[in-house]
Design a protein around this motif. Structure first.
Motif, short mmCIF file in Angstrom:
data_model
loop_
_atom_site.label_atom_id
_atom_site.label_comp_id
_atom_site.label_asym_id
_atom_site.label_seq_id
_atom_site.Cartn_x
_atom_site.Cartn_y
_atom_site.Cartn_z
N SER A 146 32.52 5.09 -26.20
CA SER A 146 34.51 5.20 -26.69
C SER A 146 35.23 6.64 -26.43
O SER A 146 35.90 6.77 -27.45
N GLY A 147 34.51 7.30 -24.85
CA GLY A 147 35.67 8.79 -25.19
C GLY A 147 35.28 9.54 -25.77
O GLY A 147 35.60 10.12 -25.91
N THR A 148 33.34 9.61 -26.09
CA THR A 148 33.22 10.48 -26.99
C THR A 148 32.43 11.32 -25.93
O THR A 148 32.44 11.19 -24.82
N PRO A 149 32.51 12.37 -25.87
CA PRO A 149 31.53 13.71 -24.82
C PRO A 149 30.29 12.84 -24.88
O PRO A 149 30.02 12.02 -26.09
N THR A 150 29.36 13.22 -23.57
CA THR A 150 28.41 12.63 -23.15
C THR A 150 26.91 12.74 -24.45
O THR A 150 26.47 12.21 -24.34
N SER A 151 26.93 13.46 -25.09
CA SER A 151 26.34 14.79 -25.93
C SER A 151 25.78 13.82 -27.19
O SER A 151 25.35 13.28 -27.64
N ALA A 152 27.16 12.95 -27.63
CA ALA A 152 27.28 12.01 -28.29
C ALA A 152 26.25 10.18 -27.63
O ALA A 152 25.26 9.95 -28.56
N LEU A 153 26.00 10.32 -26.28
CA LEU A 153 25.06 9.45 -25.97
C LEU A 153 24.34 9.72 -26.29
O LEU A 153 23.47 8.71 -26.43
N ALA A 154 23.62 11.18 -26.14
CA ALA A 154 22.20 11.40 -26.59
C ALA A 154 21.74 11.71 -27.65
O ALA A 154 20.55 11.33 -28.14
N ILE A 155 22.77 12.32 -28.55
CA ILE A 155 22.17 12.18 -30.38
C ILE A 155 22.19 10.67 -30.64
O ILE A 155 21.16 10.64 -31.29
N GLY A 156 23.06 10.10 -30.37
CA GLY A 156 22.38 8.54 -30.85
C GLY A 156 21.48 8.12 -30.63
O GLY A 156 21.20 7.22 -30.60
N ALA A 157 21.51 7.69 -28.91
CA ALA A 157 20.53 7.45 -29.13
C ALA A 157 19.33 7.36 -28.92
O ALA A 157 18.12 6.77 -29.62
N THR A 158 18.64 8.75 -29.20
CA THR A 158 17.55 9.33 -29.21
C THR A 158 17.45 9.12 -31.45
O THR A 158 16.56 8.50 -31.79
N PHE A 159 18.29 9.36 -32.12
CA PHE A 159 18.66 8.98 -33.84
C PHE A 159 18.05 7.64 -33.62
O PHE A 159 17.63 6.98 -35.20
N SER A 160 19.42 7.36 -33.29
CA SER A 160 18.86 5.27 -33.64
C SER A 160 18.12 4.65 -32.64
O SER A 160 17.18 3.21 -33.87
N ALA A 161 17.13 5.57 -31.88
CA ALA A 161 15.77 4.87 -31.56
C ALA A 161 14.75 5.18 -33.33
O ALA A 161 13.66 4.25 -33.76
N LEU A 162 14.97 6.16 -33.69
CA LEU A 162 13.72 6.53 -34.43
C LEU A 162 14.33 5.98 -36.03
O LEU A 162 13.12 5.91 -36.57
N GLU A 163 15.61 5.42 -36.11
CA GLU A 163 15.28 4.08 -37.37
C GLU A 163 14.67 3.46 -37.33
O GLU A 163 14.05 2.82 -38.28
N VAL A 164 13.78 3.00 -36.04
CA VAL A 164 13.66 2.03 -35.74
C VAL A 164 12.00 1.84 -37.17
O VAL A 164 11.24 1.17 -37.66
N VAL A 165 11.89 3.09 -36.96
CA VAL A 165 9.60 3.85 -37.44
C VAL A 165 9.93 3.28 -38.98
O VAL A 165 9.07 2.67 -39.36
N GLY A 184 19.68 6.99 -39.54
CA GLY A 184 21.17 6.17 -39.55
C GLY A 184 22.49 7.01 -39.23
O GLY A 184 22.94 6.69 -38.92
N ILE A 185 22.27 8.63 -39.84
CA ILE A 185 23.30 9.41 -40.28
C ILE A 185 24.23 9.97 -38.16
O ILE A 185 24.94 8.58 -38.13
N PRO A 186 23.02 10.62 -37.67
CA PRO A 186 23.48 10.87 -37.12
C PRO A 186 23.73 9.24 -35.61
O PRO A 186 24.13 9.78 -34.88
N GLY A 187 22.40 8.32 -35.87
CA GLY A 187 22.66 7.25 -36.01
C GLY A 187 23.52 6.37 -35.20
O GLY A 187 24.21 6.02 -34.47
N THR A 188 24.76 7.00 -36.12
CA THR A 188 26.02 6.56 -35.98
C THR A 188 26.40 6.12 -34.48
O THR A 188 27.32 5.40 -34.60
N LEU A 189 26.50 7.72 -33.77
CA LEU A 189 27.20 7.14 -32.35
C LEU A 189 26.31 6.34 -31.53
O LEU A 189 27.70 5.87 -30.61
N HIS A 190 25.67 5.77 -32.09
CA HIS A 190 25.15 4.55 -30.99
C HIS A 190 26.41 3.57 -31.18
O HIS A 190 26.37 3.31 -29.88
N HIS A 191 26.50 3.57 -31.37
CA HIS A 191 28.34 2.79 -32.02
C HIS A 191 29.44 3.70 -30.58
O HIS A 191 30.44 2.39 -31.04
N LEU A 192 29.27 4.68 -31.03
CA LEU A 192 30.46 5.40 -30.29
C LEU A 192 30.17 6.27 -28.86
O LEU A 192 30.92 6.13 -28.55
N TYR A 193 29.43 5.33 -27.98
CA TYR A 193 28.04 6.01 -26.43
C TYR A 193 29.75 5.86 -24.97
O TYR A 193 29.96 6.47 -25.02
#
Ligand code: HEM
Ligand code: FE2
Length: 369
Positions: free
Chosen positions: A148-167, A137-146
């Protein structure tokens, strides 16, 4: 501009109060927190098996109380990307982090108090599932910031961790089935069967609304086309009311059950309320929001996001008709709300109890409290 920021409404979803109102709201949250802590304090010092649970519950309560503070970290002239960052601290970290921990801890505590699960085991289970929620949930916050002017790493980290939220949400589905069995476990639990049904519904919507519909809009490729389409309220309504709305009602019922002692309830209005709210929520999504959202998605992929959100697209007669199709689900839902309120009024005025002469036989076992 400055005074507008203090008393006006910046129109900023979920954190859109003027700063003055925000401070007032934050003060009220802090007051509620003090009241909560005052009530839990004695339990925190007891060295019983449920201590871990009480600590987890307290931690989540503090986090919920203070989390709104994130909304105070921007001013009227802060750059939009920075405001977005703090706004999602409030919106996302609340619902996908601390509320989930609170819900897990509160329910485990209740079930432990009823003697349905062993407090020590429940304590460990709550720590494990909370770690999972916060880990995603915490790094997953980045799924809202893909985008919005954030660096590309936000995309990778956000996507990976918010996918894990489903577990953990899937695990909750299994938990629900176990809870359903608890309902039949001990005779005294029968008295709590309606609160427990609300909690089972919480798990259901957690899996469907947060897990499935959340995941549907969550991958970067999905959000690239679908950000802010009707698929977002599909997820938002099923997750927010489905999970925390029903949780709040379930907790109300636990309190009502304790306040009304052994007296058997006449649960007809309650049952009607429960099913109408659930079916109404499902219907409004299935007949209206979801089809509109999917139509918008197709338009967005074929033409562009600007078109999917434009009046040209949304004012077409068939989309107008789909919008009107929200009516049946909404009406059923509101009927459910009315039935629930009627039931609660009946607990005070007396029409929500079984009349004395046809009272059900008292259960032999009583809870160890
Ligand atoms: C019970 C838990 C959850 C609740 C109550 C919830 C609630 C919400 C709400 C109210 C919004 C709209 C906020 C706004 O637009 O200002 C939203 C957006 C969103 N949620 Fe959740 N959510 C939950 C869990 C999840 C999970 C587990 C995922 C991912 C797997 C997820 C992914 C998203 C995404 C990607 C958006 C942004 C959509 C967009 O900007 O168009 N949510 N959520
Ligand atoms: Fe989120």
């Amino acid at each position: 501009f400055e005074s507008c920021f203090w008393v006006g409404a910046p129109g900023y979803g979920c954190t859109g109060l003027g700063r003055g109102w925000q401070l007032g709201f934050f003060t009220v949250l802090a007051l509620v927190l003090v009241l909560m802590l005052r009530a839990v304090w004695p339990k925190l010092r007891e060295k019983t098996g449920s201590r871990t649970l009480v600590w987890m519950f307290t931690g989540a309560t503090i986090a919920i109380g203070l989390m709104y503070g994130g909304a105070l970290f921007f001013s009227a002239k802060t750059h939009l990307t920075v405001m977005e960052y703090w706004r999602w601290w409030v919106v996302h970290l609340w619902v996908e982090g601390f509320f989930e921990v609170f819900a897990t801890a509160a329910l485990s505590l209740l079930f432990a108090k009823m003697g349905l699960v062993e407090a020590r085991h429940a304590g460990r289970a709550v720590i494990a599932s909370s770690a999972l929620f916060l880990f995603g949930g915490i790094p997953g916050t980045l799924h809202h910031l893909y985008f919005s002017g954030t660096p590309t790493s936000a995309l990778a980290i956000g996507a990976t961790f918010s996918a894990l939220e489903v577990v953990p949400l899937t695990l909750i589905g299994f938990e629900a089935l176990r809870t359903l069995r608890l309902e039949r476990a001990a005779p005294f639990v029968q008295r709590y069967r309606w609160p427990i049904r609300f909690f089972v519904a919480v798990s259901f919507w957690n899996a469907v609304g947060a897990g499935f519909f959340g995941f549907l809009i969550n991958p970067p490729i999905a959000l690239y086309f679908m950000q802010g389409l009707n698929t977002t309220p599909v997820h938002a309504h099923t997750a927010l009311f489905g999970v925390y709305g029903l949780l709040a009602l379930g907790l109300c019922l636990v309190v009502a059950r304790r306040l009304t002692g052994e007296r058997p309830w006449n649960e007809r209005a309650l049952a009607l309320g429960f099913w109408s709210m659930n079916i109404g929520l499902g219907a409004m999504v299935a007949f209206s929001l979801l089809p509109i959202g999917l139509a918008q998605t197709i338009a967005s992929v074929d033409t562009g996001l600007w078109y999917a959100r434009s009046a040209d697209f949304l004012q077409q007669p068939w989309l107008e008709a789909l919008r009107w199709l929200r009516m049946p689900g909404d009406v059923v839902f509101l009927f459910g709300v009315a039935a629930f309120v009627w039931f609660l009024i009946g607990l005070v005025r007396g029409h929500s109890y079984v009349p004395i002469e046809e009272e059900a036989p008292e259960p032999a076992v009583t809870p160890a409290e």
